[in-house]
Write a protein that holds these residues in place. Structure first.
Motif, PDB file in Angstrom:
ATOM      1  N   LYS A 327      31.875  60.807 -13.459  1.00  0.00           N
ATOM      2  CA  LYS A 327      31.339  60.715 -14.816  1.00  0.00           C
ATOM      3  C   LYS A 327      29.934  60.127 -14.820  1.00  0.00           C
ATOM      4  O   LYS A 327      29.080  60.540 -15.608  1.00  0.00           O
ATOM      5  N   ASP A 330      27.543  62.744 -13.948  1.00  0.00           N
ATOM      6  CA  ASP A 330      27.403  63.704 -15.052  1.00  0.00           C
ATOM      7  C   ASP A 330      26.904  63.050 -16.340  1.00  0.00           C
ATOM      8  O   ASP A 330      26.861  63.703 -17.393  1.00  0.00           O
ATOM      9  N   LYS A 332      28.339  60.863 -18.265  1.00  0.00           N
ATOM     10  CA  LYS A 332      29.384  60.782 -19.280  1.00  0.00           C
ATOM     11  C   LYS A 332      29.827  59.339 -19.451  1.00  0.00           C
ATOM     12  O   LYS A 332      29.680  58.516 -18.546  1.00  0.00           O
ATOM     13  N   SER A 333      30.365  59.028 -20.620  1.00  0.00           N
ATOM     14  CA  SER A 333      30.809  57.662 -20.900  1.00  0.00           C
ATOM     15  C   SER A 333      32.082  57.344 -20.111  1.00  0.00           C
ATOM     16  O   SER A 333      32.874  58.246 -19.799  1.00  0.00           O
TER      17      SER A 333
END
Length: 398
Positions: A327, A330, A332-333
């Motif tokens: 993540k 990427d 992302k959270s």
């Protein structure tokens, strides 16, 4: 350019993290371990008692790493130091750079310094070397009984009545019970003693597990001593506070753990047994690209309750960290780590176990043994399939 993920430690957590990361096409994985093998500590009880062989408790890491479609690089070396600024791990034979680092170095037996003579006169089960030495001692003792060389009472002691302690005590007692049918009643003079300073065995576990385990140990003839505080040891006796001394032949100590030596070289917050104290994302220090998993770190669930240092906890934390790295790459959270103990199974000699699933399902006896066996078999099968692939690849491309 691919991201470089370095994993220090080939234990349960380290291998589980690699299984996920090795599937990512844009990630290169390197495993560092000072041993060329993965030691299945959860099976130590059977190896010590002689029921399992060496191949049942060790896995070759080079072949395992070679079993992935995208090869995982294995470095058999000791990690000496971590430089967070340069993002590198110093090993004996060089320096290995990383973009993300997972510390999964596990723990070692904590031979408490306040018990004089404990380290010098007892064995641990955290290292294969110590477990092997005890196995040899146990086998030699049985051989002497077969030859009628030693007929006096012999006391074998397990210090610490947690999960490892009760499993070792039960398996050894069961092995002695089986030997009675072959080498006769001479083994009756070998006594198993399980000692703990707590008020009960399995401190912190459920009443069901405590009671069913206690009953099984008594049925196997294990002498259980609780509220027993060891003050010191010498080569012949264990001296208790406010109790008579116990003459013993040899002792296994499973009463505590301490984080591996690498932790002492890392300048971040640690607890009294040198485990890292991470943030809610299992990062240590201020670096968001450095994670710690398994026994080398103090792991808590979402409610702040400490999780036990088990293979299950190591694997859950490994899965979380591996997904977190994905993540982060990427952008992302990431949610804070939160995991529960799904179940506990305790091997209690032969085809007998006690266990709980989800805090609701309670089983004991042969049915619990079958469930534990199925879980262990599934884990072994995954490792061995990977090893077979790696072994074949190495033979084809020496």
């Amino acid at each position: 350019m691919n991201k470089r993920v370095v994993v220090i430690g080939g234990g349960y957590g380290g291998l589980r993290a690699i299984e996920f990361l090795a599937q990512q096409s844009d990630i290169d994985v390197t495993l560092i371990d000072k041993h060329p093998y993965h030691y299945l500590q959860t099976e130590a009880y059977g190896y010590i008692a002689g029921r399992f062989d060496l191949h049942d408790v060790v896995i070759d890491l080079q072949d395992w790493c070679g079993g992935f479609k995208k090869k995982v690089t294995f470095v058999c070396d000791s990690a000496k130091n971590i430089d967070f600024e340069s993002q590198s791990v110093e090993v004996c034979n060089g320096v290995i750079s990383y973009d993300y680092l997972i510390i999964a170095t596990g723990a070692k037996t904590n031979f408490f310094s306040f018990i004089e003579g404990l380290r010098e006169h007892s064995f641990g089960v955290k290292s294969l070397h110590r477990a092997h030495n005890f196995r040899v001692e146990f086998a030699n003792l049985i051989y002497k009984k077969l030859q009628n060389e030693e007929m006096q009472e012999i006391n074998l002691v397990i210090g610490g009545a947690g999960l490892s302690g009760v499993e070792v005590a039960a398996e050894m007692a069961k092995v002695l019970e089986v030997y009675k049918k072959t080498i006769g009643c001479s083994v009756n003079s070998i006594k198993i003693h399980l000692i703990d300073a707590s008020k009960t065995i399995l401190p912190g576990m459920s009443d069901f597990l405590i009671k069913s385990t206690h009953k099984r140990l008594e049925a196997l003839g294990v002498n259980i001593l609780t509220n027993a505080f060891i003050q010191r040891m010498d080569e012949d006796f264990i001296y208790f506070k406010d109790q008579d001394a116990l003459k013993y032949h040899f002792m296994i100590f499973t009463g505590g753990i301490k984080a591996s030596d690498l932790n002492d070289t890392v300048d971040v917050q640690k607890n009294r047994i040198s485990q890292f104290i991470p943030d809610k994302m299992l990062n240590i220090g201020e670096k968001k690209n450095v994670f710690a998993i398994g026994d080398c770190v103090e792991i808590r669930d979402g409610s702040g309750c400490m999780l036990p240092p088990t293979a299950q906890t190591a694997e859950r934390s490994a899965e979380y960290v591996a997904e977190s790295i994905r993540k982060r790459i990427d952008n992302k959270s990431i949610k804070p780590f939160d995991a529960k103990v799904l179940g506990v199974f305790i091997a209690l000699g032969g085809r007998w176990a006690s266990g709980e699933l989800f805090g609701v399902i309670k089983v004991k006896g042969y049915s619990a043994y079958l469930l534990k066996k199925a879980i262990t078999y599934a884990y072994h099968l995954g490792l061995r399939l990977r090893i077979n692939t790696g072994y074949k690849n190495r033979i084809k491309n020496p």
